[in-house]
Design a protein around this motif. Structure first.
Motif, PDB file in Angstrom:
ATOM      1  N   LEU A 129       0.825  -1.203   0.000  1.00 25.53           N
ATOM      2  CA  LEU A 129       0.000   0.000   0.000  1.00 25.53           C
ATOM      3  C   LEU A 129       0.859   1.254   0.000  1.00 25.53           C
ATOM      4  CD1 LEU A 129      -2.816  -1.082   2.499  1.00 25.53           C
ATOM      5  CD2 LEU A 129      -3.112  -0.568   0.082  1.00 25.53           C
ATOM      6  N   ALA A 130       1.973   1.206   0.731  1.00 26.22           N
ATOM      7  CA  ALA A 130       2.877   2.358   0.746  1.00 26.22           C
ATOM      8  C   ALA A 130       3.520   2.565  -0.620  1.00 26.22           C
ATOM      9  CB  ALA A 130       3.954   2.149   1.809  1.00 26.22           C
ATOM     10  N   GLU A 131       3.839   1.465  -1.302  1.00 28.82           N
ATOM     11  CA  GLU A 131       4.434   1.582  -2.633  1.00 28.82           C
ATOM     12  C   GLU A 131       3.440   2.123  -3.647  1.00 28.82           C
ATOM     13  OE1 GLU A 131       5.833  -2.286  -3.504  1.00 28.82           O
ATOM     14  OE2 GLU A 131       7.591  -2.158  -2.183  1.00 28.82           O
ATOM     15  N   GLN A 132       2.163   1.731  -3.504  1.00 28.76           N
ATOM     16  CA  GLN A 132       1.150   2.186  -4.452  1.00 28.76           C
ATOM     17  C   GLN A 132       0.929   3.689  -4.392  1.00 28.76           C
ATOM     18  OE1 GLN A 132      -2.423  -0.050  -3.887  1.00 28.76           O
ATOM     19  NE2 GLN A 132      -1.621  -1.902  -4.856  1.00 28.76           N
ATOM     20  N   LYS A 133       1.126   4.275  -3.230  1.00 29.88           N
ATOM     21  CA  LYS A 133       0.889   5.715  -3.083  1.00 29.88           C
ATOM     22  C   LYS A 133       1.881   6.537  -3.895  1.00 29.88           C
ATOM     23  CE  LYS A 133      -1.220   5.385   1.500  1.00 29.88           C
ATOM     24  NZ  LYS A 133      -1.091   5.752   2.921  1.00 29.88           N
ATOM     25  N   THR A 134       3.074   5.961  -4.158  1.00 31.92           N
ATOM     26  CA  THR A 134       4.097   6.700  -4.897  1.00 31.92           C
ATOM     27  C   THR A 134       4.005   6.493  -6.403  1.00 31.92           C
ATOM     28  OG1 THR A 134       5.648   4.844  -4.699  1.00 31.92           O
ATOM     29  CG2 THR A 134       5.654   6.510  -2.935  1.00 31.92           C
ATOM     30  N   VAL A 135       3.143   5.602  -6.847  1.00 36.68           N
ATOM     31  CA  VAL A 135       3.023   5.321  -8.281  1.00 36.68           C
ATOM     32  C   VAL A 135       1.978   6.240  -8.881  1.00 36.68           C
ATOM     33  CG1 VAL A 135       2.442   3.573 -10.003  1.00 36.68           C
ATOM     34  CG2 VAL A 135       3.692   2.933  -7.923  1.00 36.68           C
ATOM     35  N   PRO A 136       2.306   7.048  -9.878  1.00 42.12           N
ATOM     36  CA  PRO A 136       1.309   7.954 -10.489  1.00 42.12           C
ATOM     37  C   PRO A 136       0.271   7.172 -11.265  1.00 42.12           C
ATOM     38  CG  PRO A 136       3.352   7.986 -11.736  1.00 42.12           C
ATOM     39  CD  PRO A 136       3.634   7.180 -10.501  1.00 42.12           C
ATOM     40  N   MET A 137      -0.943   7.694 -11.238  1.00 38.09           N
ATOM     41  CA  MET A 137      -2.043   7.065 -11.962  1.00 38.09           C
ATOM     42  C   MET A 137      -2.025   7.606 -13.382  1.00 38.09           C
ATOM     43  SD  MET A 137      -3.150   5.189  -9.634  1.00 38.09           S
ATOM     44  CE  MET A 137      -4.653   4.587 -10.379  1.00 38.09           C
ATOM     45  N   ALA A 138      -1.746   6.724 -14.365  1.00 38.72           N
ATOM     46  CA  ALA A 138      -1.595   7.177 -15.748  1.00 38.72           C
ATOM     47  C   ALA A 138      -2.538   6.473 -16.709  1.00 38.72           C
ATOM     48  CB  ALA A 138      -0.151   6.938 -16.206  1.00 38.72           C
ATOM     49  N   VAL A 139      -3.544   5.839 -16.185  1.00 36.67           N
ATOM     50  CA  VAL A 139      -4.491   5.128 -17.058  1.00 36.67           C
ATOM     51  C   VAL A 139      -5.889   5.550 -16.690  1.00 36.67           C
ATOM     52  CG1 VAL A 139      -3.043   3.122 -17.468  1.00 36.67           C
ATOM     53  CG2 VAL A 139      -4.535   3.174 -15.472  1.00 36.67           C
ATOM     54  N   SER A 140      -6.808   5.338 -17.597  1.00 38.73           N
ATOM     55  CA  SER A 140      -8.206   5.689 -17.358  1.00 38.73           C
ATOM     56  C   SER A 140      -8.825   4.729 -16.362  1.00 38.73           C
ATOM     57  CB  SER A 140      -8.985   5.646 -18.676  1.00 38.73           C
ATOM     58  OG  SER A 140      -9.023   4.327 -19.162  1.00 38.73           O
ATOM     59  N   VAL A 141     -10.015   5.129 -15.875  1.00 39.62           N
ATOM     60  CA  VAL A 141     -10.670   4.315 -14.868  1.00 39.62           C
ATOM     61  C   VAL A 141     -11.056   2.962 -15.431  1.00 39.62           C
ATOM     62  CG1 VAL A 141     -12.688   4.169 -13.357  1.00 39.62           C
ATOM     63  CG2 VAL A 141     -11.522   6.355 -13.689  1.00 39.62           C
ATOM     64  N   GLU A 142     -11.590   2.943 -16.650  1.00 37.13           N
ATOM     65  CA  GLU A 142     -12.008   1.684 -17.245  1.00 37.13           C
ATOM     66  C   GLU A 142     -10.817   0.761 -17.453  1.00 37.13           C
ATOM     67  OE1 GLU A 142     -14.944   0.578 -17.754  1.00 37.13           O
ATOM     68  OE2 GLU A 142     -16.016   2.379 -17.176  1.00 37.13           O
ATOM     69  N   LYS A 143      -9.702   1.310 -17.952  1.00 37.50           N
ATOM     70  CA  LYS A 143      -8.512   0.502 -18.163  1.00 37.50           C
ATOM     71  C   LYS A 143      -7.986  -0.040 -16.845  1.00 37.50           C
ATOM     72  CE  LYS A 143      -7.627   1.156 -22.672  1.00 37.50           C
ATOM     73  NZ  LYS A 143      -7.217   0.156 -23.650  1.00 37.50           N
ATOM     74  N   GLU A 144      -8.049   0.786 -15.795  1.00 38.41           N
ATOM     75  CA  GLU A 144      -7.530   0.372 -14.495  1.00 38.41           C
ATOM     76  C   GLU A 144      -8.334  -0.802 -13.949  1.00 38.41           C
ATOM     77  OE1 GLU A 144      -6.855   2.130  -9.993  1.00 38.41           O
ATOM     78  OE2 GLU A 144      -7.778   3.349 -11.555  1.00 38.41           O
ATOM     79  N   LYS A 145      -9.677  -0.691 -14.085  1.00 36.04           N
ATOM     80  CA  LYS A 145     -10.518  -1.782 -13.580  1.00 36.04           C
ATOM     81  C   LYS A 145     -10.209  -3.084 -14.300  1.00 36.04           C
ATOM     82  CE  LYS A 145     -14.400   1.119 -12.148  1.00 36.04           C
ATOM     83  NZ  LYS A 145     -15.778   1.499 -12.448  1.00 36.04           N
ATOM     84  N   LEU A 146     -10.045  -3.004 -15.595  1.00 34.71           N
ATOM     85  CA  LEU A 146      -9.769  -4.209 -16.357  1.00 34.71           C
ATOM     86  C   LEU A 146      -8.408  -4.774 -15.999  1.00 34.71           C
ATOM     87  CD1 LEU A 146     -10.740  -6.170 -18.417  1.00 34.71           C
ATOM     88  CD2 LEU A 146      -9.730  -4.770 -20.201  1.00 34.71           C
ATOM     89  N   THR A 147      -7.422  -3.878 -15.791  1.00 29.32           N
ATOM     90  CA  THR A 147      -6.095  -4.347 -15.410  1.00 29.32           C
ATOM     91  C   THR A 147      -6.142  -5.059 -14.077  1.00 29.32           C
ATOM     92  OG1 THR A 147      -5.138  -2.491 -16.583  1.00 29.32           O
ATOM     93  CG2 THR A 147      -3.709  -3.643 -15.014  1.00 29.32           C
ATOM     94  N   MET A 148      -6.942  -4.528 -13.154  1.00 27.16           N
ATOM     95  CA  MET A 148      -7.108  -5.197 -11.864  1.00 27.16           C
ATOM     96  C   MET A 148      -7.712  -6.563 -12.050  1.00 27.16           C
ATOM     97  SD  MET A 148      -8.509  -1.990  -9.664  1.00 27.16           S
ATOM     98  CE  MET A 148      -8.831  -2.947  -8.215  1.00 27.16           C
ATOM     99  N   ASN A 149      -8.602  -6.667 -13.035  1.00 33.31           N
ATOM    100  CA  ASN A 149      -9.255  -7.967 -13.281  1.00 33.31           C
ATOM    101  C   ASN A 149      -8.299  -8.971 -13.899  1.00 33.31           C
ATOM    102  OD1 ASN A 149     -11.356  -9.878 -13.682  1.00 33.31           O
ATOM    103  ND2 ASN A 149     -11.373  -9.291 -15.835  1.00 33.31           N
ATOM    104  N   THR A 150      -7.454  -8.496 -14.807  1.00 30.00           N
ATOM    105  CA  THR A 150      -6.623  -9.433 -15.544  1.00 30.00           C
ATOM    106  C   THR A 150      -5.277  -9.677 -14.886  1.00 30.00           C
ATOM    107  OG1 THR A 150      -5.806  -7.597 -16.882  1.00 30.00           O
ATOM    108  CG2 THR A 150      -7.680  -8.831 -17.737  1.00 30.00           C
ATOM    109  N   THR A 151      -4.926  -8.881 -13.851  1.00 35.40           N
ATOM    110  CA  THR A 151      -3.668  -9.114 -13.154  1.00 35.40           C
ATOM    111  C   THR A 151      -3.935  -9.274 -11.668  1.00 35.40           C
ATOM    112  OG1 THR A 151      -3.305  -6.729 -12.943  1.00 35.40           O
ATOM    113  CG2 THR A 151      -2.372  -7.805 -14.871  1.00 35.40           C
ATOM    114  N   LEU A 152      -4.848 -10.171 -11.373  1.00 33.14           N
ATOM    115  CA  LEU A 152      -5.218 -10.367  -9.978  1.00 33.14           C
ATOM    116  C   LEU A 152      -4.141 -11.113  -9.193  1.00 33.14           C
ATOM    117  CD1 LEU A 152      -8.974 -11.328 -10.317  1.00 33.14           C
ATOM    118  CD2 LEU A 152      -8.034  -9.257  -9.336  1.00 33.14           C
TER     119      LEU A 152
END
Length: 705
Positions: A129-152
């Motif tokens: 969680l600490a590492e995620q805070k430093t990563v910039p969000m560079a994708v759209s919401v729809e792409k992010e949701k799908l990425t979460m689905n396909t890289t579980l």
């Protein structure tokens, strides 16, 4: 029964037979009487761990959903079950819900602050969680949701990949199930006694290595391997014609079992086929002669082209025009031949597929294999998409469809991270042909994306299409229960049981009652039982209610259960099915032996019925007397004898009459003797009264003989 199944499940789990373990865990849950909440919670937590293992091996993320449900149920039954907290947290972690997982691990540490697994997982979640805070969000919401689905899959150590092997007389083939590899990404090195395979798993990026000391020698100069879409296959050539009992020289099987000779020796020449002839045949020579003869004797009818040439040469002008247009037409693609010019001249000539689904069942797999080839082997994404679209345009969806091709197309677009296209495809599929499999596939996708509002809308559409489908009602309510909205889940159940027509109402009622029991809403459960008993008086409903009352940890639970048995006994007294009544009394007696007193046991034993014989005449199809009798056994309950006290008196009169009357021995004697005719008529009239004969006990029948 439940404990035995649980023990077998644990044994299968230790042996890594997870499918078998899941089956036994499910049997243990179904056979559990739910009286020991700690034991039930233990079963559910173990089954959740089995689901997590199956997810690692099968890659089916639906198992994460089931693991989460079992963990929640286990915690509700026993909130001190530490393993349930671990498995719930791991399930959430694998769905990339790290904050929720961390909260679960923290909650578990409140009950056992010294548990090392909980500490490790909590630290792991906090670090990521600490590492995620430093990563910039560079994708759209729809792409992010799908990425979460396909890289579980989280960055955990890779799951163990099991290799297998099979063998022939001369070759041993090792199979390693790794998908998405190319041949140049695999390194295989071998000697006569060792084999070493190295590659990288595409789905996770982890290195894979397999090093074996072979149990038996091979010819390493001939070792080769091949990579398919889903496997690595390494071919080893044997030095000896023996049956390999194991690959690994260090395995217990190789040490314990000696090598078995093969059925035939290894030979390098071509096999000689068995024949009953005394002289062996050279089949290769014979095949060459046949081909030579076909070539020398080919005439105008020798092949298909010659046939068409001959038909064309012998036809008139209109027939030739019809043949040319039908075969050369773009729409038919050279697959349709029509020799009737009157039909061909009216319009286009098309080759239309048949309208019956049975002709399509194998044909559809050609399209699927074609699409998979273009995606995995040729890696042409646009052409793959075109193959799926062409196949779907070809299927007559108004008459039938194939849910499989729609789901394959949607999964292809998921791999391309085109979430909008996926929803469009599945929405079109449901609009054209609302099949159960399509709805379930779409709902599973939205669950993986955690779009629960979309899931609700899909369930509502699903129930509009099939309101009698009890499984859909139950799944919808279970989803709301998992999301913590018990009021909404209860409303779904209440709406479901009010439907005028249901395919499996018993499953729906049982699920609703179990839901209220899990929520510890015992009064609501009693009301449901009361409502169900107004619809049916089946003995299993009464037994379930009695078992429910006996399982509740309350001071008057035994008295409540006994009242249920007594009420059921009085209600079923008027029923025609005496076997159900007997089943009720037997369960009642078993309950009293376990939970009651000697007086209550004796009182129930008095309710047990007696088995008596009943005799009646056999009549022919036209209703005439055949002169034969048949006997069957009947159950007589004490209450029945009390209602009809004249039965014993009639039975005694029957025996007295038989002792004083002589039965005629032949048909002629009956006809010639009026007195005997009178006696026969009287006996027939008595035999028409079924009650005395049906109540004669076995001892009384023996007295007559």
């Amino acid at each position: 029964m439940s404990k035995q199944a649980f023990e077998k499940a644990n044994e299968a789990f230790v042996d890594e037979k997870y499918d078998e373990a899941l089956e036994f865990y499910t049997k243990a849950v179904m056979n559990d009487d739910k009286t020991d909440h700690g034991f039930t919670s233990k079963i559910l937590a173990s089954r959740a761990q089995c689901f997590l293992k199956l997810k690692n091996y099968a890659g089916n993320y639906e198992f994460l959903f089931y693991a989460l449900k079992d963990s929640n149920d286990a915690i509700q039954l026993d909130e001190t079950n530490i393993k349930a907290y671990i498995r719930k947290g791991v399930s959430l972690y694998n769905q990339d819900l790290k904050e929720e997982a961390r909260q679960v691990f923290v909650r578990g540490l409140e009950f056992d602050s010294a548990d090392e697994q909980l500490k490790i997982w909590k630290q792991k979640c906090e670090k990521e969680l600490a590492e995620q805070k430093t990563v910039p969000m560079a994708v759209s919401v729809e792409k992010e949701k799908l990425t979460m689905n396909t890289t579980l899959v989280p960055p955990l150590p890779p799951a163990k990949i099991k290799h297998s092997f099979y063998q022939t007389d001369s070759v041993v083939v090792i199979q390693i199930p790794i998908k998405g590899l190319k041949k140049d990404q695999v390194q295989v090195q071998s000697t006569d006694t060792t084999i070493n395979i190295n590659t990288k798993i595409p789905s996770s990026g982890h290195d894979y290595s397999l090093e074996l000391d072979l149990a038996y020698p091979i010819d390493s100069s001939r070792t080769n391997f091949n990579v398919t879409g889903s496997n690595i296959e390494i071919k080893l050539y044997k030095r000896q014609a023996i049956q390999w009992t194991s690959l690994d020289a260090q395995s217990t099987t190789a040490k314990a079992l000696p090598p078995v000779p093969m059925s035939r020796l290894l030979v390098e020449k071509a096999p000689i086929y068995p024949s009953s002839s005394q002289r062996a045949k050279n089949w290769d020579k014979l095949d060459a002669e046949i081909k030579k003869d076909e070539k020398e004797n080919a005439d105008d009818m020798g092949d298909a082209n010659a046939i068409f040439q001959r038909l064309y040469r012998d036809s008139d002008e209109n027939t030739r025009r019809a043949m040319n247009k039908s075969m050369a037409s773009y729409e038919s693609g050279g697959t349709c031949l029509n020799m009737n010019w009157e039909e061909v001249s009216k319009g286009r000539v098309t080759s239309e597929p048949p309208d019956e689904k049975r002709y399509w069942r194998r044909y559809i797999y050609l399209w699927i294999n074609y699409a998979l080839f273009e995606e995995l082997e040729a890696e042409d994404i646009e052409l793959t998409r075109g193959v799926y679209k062409a196949c779907l345009n070809l299927i007559p969806h108004k008459k039938f469809t194939f849910a499989k091709i729609w789901l394959y197309y949607a999964q292809f677009e998921i791999r391309q991270k085109e979430l909008a296209s996926v929803r469009k495809i599945l929405g079109t599929a449901i609009g054209l042909c609302p099949k159960d499999k399509l709805f379930r596939g779409y709902i599973d996708l939205e669950i993986q994306l955690r779009e629960f509002d979309n899931c609700r809308r899909l369930y509502e559409k699903f129930l509009e299409f099939g309101p009698d489908n009890c499984t859909t009602w139950i799944k919808f309510a279970e989803l709301e229960s998992i999301l913590g909205d018990t009021d909404r889940a209860r409303a779904i159940y209440e709406l479901a049981i009010e439907q005028p027509r249901l395919d499996m109402p018993e499953l729906l009622w049982k699920a609703f009652i179990d839901f209220e029991i899990e929520q510890q809403e015992y009064d609501r459960a009693r009301k449901l039982y009361s409502k169900l008993l107004k619809k049916t008086q089946h003995v299993k409903v009464w037994l379930s209610l009695a078992q429910f009352e006996a399982s509740i940890d309350e001071s008057d639970s035994i008295d409540r259960a006994r009242d249920v048995f007594e009420q059921a006994y009085k209600t079923l007294r008027t029923a025609n099915d005496k076997e159900e009544r007997l089943m009720l009394v037997e369960h009642w007696l078993e309950f009293e032996k376990e939970r009651g007193t000697q007086e209550s046991v004796a009182r129930v034993e008095k309710c047990l019925p007696k088995r008596t014989k009943q005799r009646r005449k056999i009549l022919s199809e036209d209703g005439t007397d055949t002169g034969q009798w048949e006997e069957n056994m009947q159950l007589v309950f004490p209450d029945d004898e009390a209602v009809q006290p004249h039965l014993k008196l009639l039975a005694m009169a029957k025996r007295w009459k038989k002792g004083n009357d002589d039965v005629p021995t032949s048909a002629n004697e009956t006809t010639n003797n009026p007195a005997s005719t009178t006696r026969t008529t009287t006996e027939t009239e008595d035999n028409d009264i079924p009650l005395p004969e049906s109540r004669i006990d076995d001892e009384e029948m023996n007295d007559e003989s």
